[in-house]
Design a protein around this motif. Structure first.
Motif, PDB file in Angstrom:
ATOM      1  N   TYR A 257      35.424  55.259 -18.101  1.00 28.09           N
ATOM      2  CA  TYR A 257      36.030  53.991 -17.717  1.00 28.09           C
ATOM      3  C   TYR A 257      35.818  53.733 -16.243  1.00 28.09           C
ATOM      4  CZ  TYR A 257      38.001  54.007 -22.280  1.00 28.09           C
ATOM      5  OH  TYR A 257      38.110  54.007 -23.635  1.00 28.09           O
ATOM      6  N   ILE A 258      35.639  52.458 -15.909  1.00 32.28           N
ATOM      7  CA  ILE A 258      35.454  52.047 -14.520  1.00 32.28           C
ATOM      8  C   ILE A 258      36.217  50.740 -14.330  1.00 32.28           C
ATOM      9  CG2 ILE A 258      33.293  50.875 -15.047  1.00 32.28           C
ATOM     10  CD1 ILE A 258      32.284  51.761 -12.277  1.00 32.28           C
ATOM     11  N   VAL A 259      36.914  50.630 -13.190  1.00 36.35           N
ATOM     12  CA  VAL A 259      37.687  49.430 -12.890  1.00 36.35           C
ATOM     13  C   VAL A 259      37.705  49.249 -11.375  1.00 36.35           C
ATOM     14  CG1 VAL A 259      39.918  50.637 -12.804  1.00 36.35           C
ATOM     15  CG2 VAL A 259      39.871  48.218 -13.406  1.00 36.35           C
ATOM     16  N   THR A 260      37.798  48.011 -10.910  1.00 38.18           N
ATOM     17  CA  THR A 260      37.929  47.759  -9.479  1.00 38.18           C
ATOM     18  C   THR A 260      39.338  47.249  -9.196  1.00 38.18           C
ATOM     19  OG1 THR A 260      37.051  45.520  -9.707  1.00 38.18           O
ATOM     20  CG2 THR A 260      35.492  47.259  -9.135  1.00 38.18           C
ATOM     21  N   ASP A 261      39.849  47.590  -8.008  1.00 39.85           N
ATOM     22  CA  ASP A 261      41.174  47.105  -7.634  1.00 39.85           C
ATOM     23  C   ASP A 261      41.042  45.844  -6.790  1.00 39.85           C
ATOM     24  OD1 ASP A 261      40.685  47.907  -4.971  1.00 39.85           O
ATOM     25  OD2 ASP A 261      41.746  49.805  -5.243  1.00 39.85           O
ATOM     26  N   ARG A 262      42.170  45.274  -6.397  1.00 38.69           N
ATOM     27  CA  ARG A 262      42.137  43.995  -5.680  1.00 38.69           C
ATOM     28  C   ARG A 262      41.517  44.106  -4.295  1.00 38.69           C
ATOM     29  NH1 ARG A 262      48.508  42.872  -4.417  1.00 38.69           N
ATOM     30  NH2 ARG A 262      48.793  44.578  -2.937  1.00 38.69           N
ATOM     31  N   ASP A 263      41.420  45.334  -3.747  1.00 39.23           N
ATOM     32  CA  ASP A 263      40.785  45.533  -2.446  1.00 39.23           C
ATOM     33  C   ASP A 263      39.295  45.845  -2.563  1.00 39.23           C
ATOM     34  OD1 ASP A 263      43.201  45.109  -1.093  1.00 39.23           O
ATOM     35  OD2 ASP A 263      43.775  47.208  -1.369  1.00 39.23           O
ATOM     36  N   GLY A 264      38.764  45.893  -3.787  1.00 36.11           N
ATOM     37  CA  GLY A 264      37.350  46.146  -3.999  1.00 36.11           C
ATOM     38  C   GLY A 264      36.978  47.598  -4.235  1.00 36.11           C
ATOM     39  N   SER A 265      37.962  48.509  -4.188  1.00 33.71           N
ATOM     40  CA  SER A 265      37.659  49.920  -4.483  1.00 33.71           C
ATOM     41  C   SER A 265      37.275  50.064  -5.946  1.00 33.71           C
ATOM     42  CB  SER A 265      38.864  50.810  -4.183  1.00 33.71           C
ATOM     43  OG  SER A 265      39.135  50.844  -2.805  1.00 33.71           O
ATOM     44  N   ILE A 266      36.430  51.037  -6.214  1.00 34.06           N
ATOM     45  CA  ILE A 266      35.948  51.311  -7.572  1.00 34.06           C
ATOM     46  C   ILE A 266      36.633  52.590  -8.043  1.00 34.06           C
ATOM     47  CG2 ILE A 266      33.910  51.818  -8.979  1.00 34.06           C
ATOM     48  CD1 ILE A 266      32.292  50.501  -6.559  1.00 34.06           C
ATOM     49  N   TRP A 267      37.279  52.551  -9.198  1.00 38.14           N
ATOM     50  CA  TRP A 267      37.969  53.708  -9.769  1.00 38.14           C
ATOM     51  C   TRP A 267      37.238  54.128 -11.033  1.00 38.14           C
ATOM     52  CZ3 TRP A 267      42.494  55.867  -7.713  1.00 38.14           C
ATOM     53  CH2 TRP A 267      43.027  55.178  -6.627  1.00 38.14           C
ATOM     54  N   THR A 268      37.019  55.432 -11.194  1.00 35.93           N
ATOM     55  CA  THR A 268      36.298  55.946 -12.356  1.00 35.93           C
ATOM     56  C   THR A 268      37.096  57.041 -13.041  1.00 35.93           C
ATOM     57  OG1 THR A 268      35.099  57.407 -10.839  1.00 35.93           O
ATOM     58  CG2 THR A 268      33.971  55.409 -11.526  1.00 35.93           C
ATOM     59  N   ALA A 269      36.995  57.076 -14.364  1.00 38.22           N
ATOM     60  CA  ALA A 269      37.554  58.148 -15.185  1.00 38.22           C
ATOM     61  C   ALA A 269      36.388  58.705 -16.001  1.00 38.22           C
ATOM     62  CB  ALA A 269      38.649  57.615 -16.109  1.00 38.22           C
ATOM     63  N   TYR A 270      36.214  60.019 -15.950  1.00 33.45           N
ATOM     64  CA  TYR A 270      35.028  60.664 -16.506  1.00 33.45           C
ATOM     65  C   TYR A 270      35.301  61.336 -17.844  1.00 33.45           C
ATOM     66  CZ  TYR A 270      33.305  59.895 -11.838  1.00 33.45           C
ATOM     67  OH  TYR A 270      32.928  59.295 -10.669  1.00 33.45           O
ATOM     68  N   GLY A 271      34.227  61.502 -18.616  1.00 27.97           N
ATOM     69  CA  GLY A 271      34.277  62.250 -19.856  1.00 27.97           C
ATOM     70  C   GLY A 271      34.038  63.731 -19.605  1.00 27.97           C
ATOM     71  N   ASP A 272      34.150  64.506 -20.656  1.00 31.89           N
ATOM     72  CA  ASP A 272      34.045  65.965 -20.509  1.00 31.89           C
ATOM     73  C   ASP A 272      32.678  66.413 -19.987  1.00 31.89           C
ATOM     74  OD1 ASP A 272      32.780  65.298 -22.903  1.00 31.89           O
ATOM     75  OD2 ASP A 272      33.492  67.067 -23.958  1.00 31.89           O
ATOM     76  N   LYS A 273      31.608  65.699 -20.333  1.00 33.43           N
ATOM     77  CA  LYS A 273      30.280  66.095 -19.823  1.00 33.43           C
ATOM     78  C   LYS A 273      30.170  65.870 -18.319  1.00 33.43           C
ATOM     79  CE  LYS A 273      27.986  65.355 -24.228  1.00 33.43           C
ATOM     80  NZ  LYS A 273      29.179  65.006 -24.990  1.00 33.43           N
TER      81      LYS A 273
ATOM     82  N   ARG B  34      38.007  57.598  -6.774  1.00 40.06           N
ATOM     83  CA  ARG B  34      37.956  56.263  -6.169  1.00 40.06           C
ATOM     84  C   ARG B  34      36.783  56.233  -5.195  1.00 40.06           C
ATOM     85  NH1 ARG B  34      42.686  54.447  -2.338  1.00 40.06           N
ATOM     86  NH2 ARG B  34      41.518  55.767  -0.913  1.00 40.06           N
ATOM     87  N   TRP B  35      36.120  55.077  -5.117  1.00 41.12           N
ATOM     88  CA  TRP B  35      34.942  54.868  -4.286  1.00 41.12           C
ATOM     89  C   TRP B  35      35.099  53.568  -3.526  1.00 41.12           C
ATOM     90  CZ3 TRP B  35      31.399  58.731  -5.303  1.00 41.12           C
ATOM     91  CH2 TRP B  35      31.611  59.446  -6.493  1.00 41.12           C
ATOM     92  N   ASN B  36      34.490  53.469  -2.339  1.00 43.08           N
ATOM     93  CA  ASN B  36      34.448  52.171  -1.670  1.00 43.08           C
ATOM     94  C   ASN B  36      33.167  51.456  -2.082  1.00 43.08           C
ATOM     95  OD1 ASN B  36      32.326  53.095  -0.024  1.00 43.08           O
ATOM     96  ND2 ASN B  36      33.664  53.497   1.721  1.00 43.08           N
ATOM     97  N   THR B  37      32.983  50.247  -1.601  1.00 44.44           N
ATOM     98  CA  THR B  37      31.825  49.452  -2.027  1.00 44.44           C
ATOM     99  C   THR B  37      30.512  49.940  -1.437  1.00 44.44           C
ATOM    100  OG1 THR B  37      32.285  47.861  -0.271  1.00 44.44           O
ATOM    101  CG2 THR B  37      33.181  47.370  -2.455  1.00 44.44           C
ATOM    102  N   ASP B  38      30.570  50.887  -0.494  1.00 50.82           N
ATOM    103  CA  ASP B  38      29.354  51.507   0.028  1.00 50.82           C
ATOM    104  C   ASP B  38      28.953  52.741  -0.771  1.00 50.82           C
ATOM    105  OD1 ASP B  38      29.137  49.664   2.117  1.00 50.82           O
ATOM    106  OD2 ASP B  38      30.494  50.849   3.378  1.00 50.82           O
ATOM    107  N   GLY B  39      29.776  53.116  -1.766  1.00 52.72           N
ATOM    108  CA  GLY B  39      29.485  54.293  -2.580  1.00 52.72           C
ATOM    109  C   GLY B  39      30.044  55.575  -2.012  1.00 52.72           C
ATOM    110  N   THR B  40      30.931  55.483  -1.032  1.00 52.23           N
ATOM    111  CA  THR B  40      31.559  56.673  -0.462  1.00 52.23           C
ATOM    112  C   THR B  40      32.758  57.082  -1.313  1.00 52.23           C
ATOM    113  OG1 THR B  40      30.886  55.990   1.748  1.00 52.23           O
ATOM    114  CG2 THR B  40      32.646  57.634   1.607  1.00 52.23           C
ATOM    115  N   HIS B  41      32.792  58.340  -1.699  1.00 53.65           N
ATOM    116  CA  HIS B  41      33.894  58.890  -2.479  1.00 53.65           C
ATOM    117  C   HIS B  41      35.125  58.969  -1.583  1.00 53.65           C
ATOM    118  CE1 HIS B  41      35.561  62.546  -4.849  1.00 53.65           C
ATOM    119  NE2 HIS B  41      35.982  61.418  -5.362  1.00 53.65           N
TER     120      HIS B  41
END
Length: 136
Positions: free
Chosen positions: A20-36, A51-58
């Motif tokens: 799953y992937i979702v963005t918040d109101r500030d533009g951060s990217i949140w990810t939830a990963y599978g077992d692999k 969580r990631w910023n829009t530059d791809g920084t964790h």
């Protein structure tokens, strides 16, 4: 990454096996990963949630703040400043809410608690290790 008009503007890796992937109101990217992703070879996926910023920084991962280790994501959503990530483990299903820290401190997020349901494990989840009796 794509511009609001749909043009590619940059690219970066968010890890492997993103459930799953979702963005918040500030533009951060949140990810939830599978077992692999969690148990695979990509270091950014191993925390289970990120969580990631829009530059791809964790900018955030749970770092031991979850009640049990996740096996995979189930859902993701935002509600105002709160990001909700649903996930499952050997112990059942959980819903974790996090409020991102202000932009002046992008490397942290405040965990707002975890709601767990200790029910039957996910059918694809590996069996947990059998506890061994303590030896005195």
């Amino acid at each position: 990454m794509y511009s609001p008009r749909g043009y590619p503007v940059s690219h970066f890796s968010l890890g492997d096996d993103i459930d799953y992937i979702v963005t918040d109101r500030d533009g951060s990217i949140w990810t939830a990963y599978g077992d692999k992703g969690i148990y695979g070879n990509h270091p950014e996926s191993s925390g289970g949630l990120a969580r990631w910023n829009t530059d791809g920084t964790h900018t955030w991962s749970p770092r031991g703040r979850l009640p049990v280790w996740p096996l995979g994501g189930s859902a993701a959503a935002t509600e105002e400043a709160v990001v909700w990530l649903a996930w499952y483990s050997h112990e059942g299903a959980f819903l974790s809410g996090s409020i991102p820290a202000p932009a002046t401190s992008p490397a942290t997020a405040t965990p707002q608690g975890h709601r767990g349901h200790r029910g039957p494990r996910h059918p694809d989840a590996p069996h947990p290790p059998v506890p061994q009796p303590a030896r005195h």
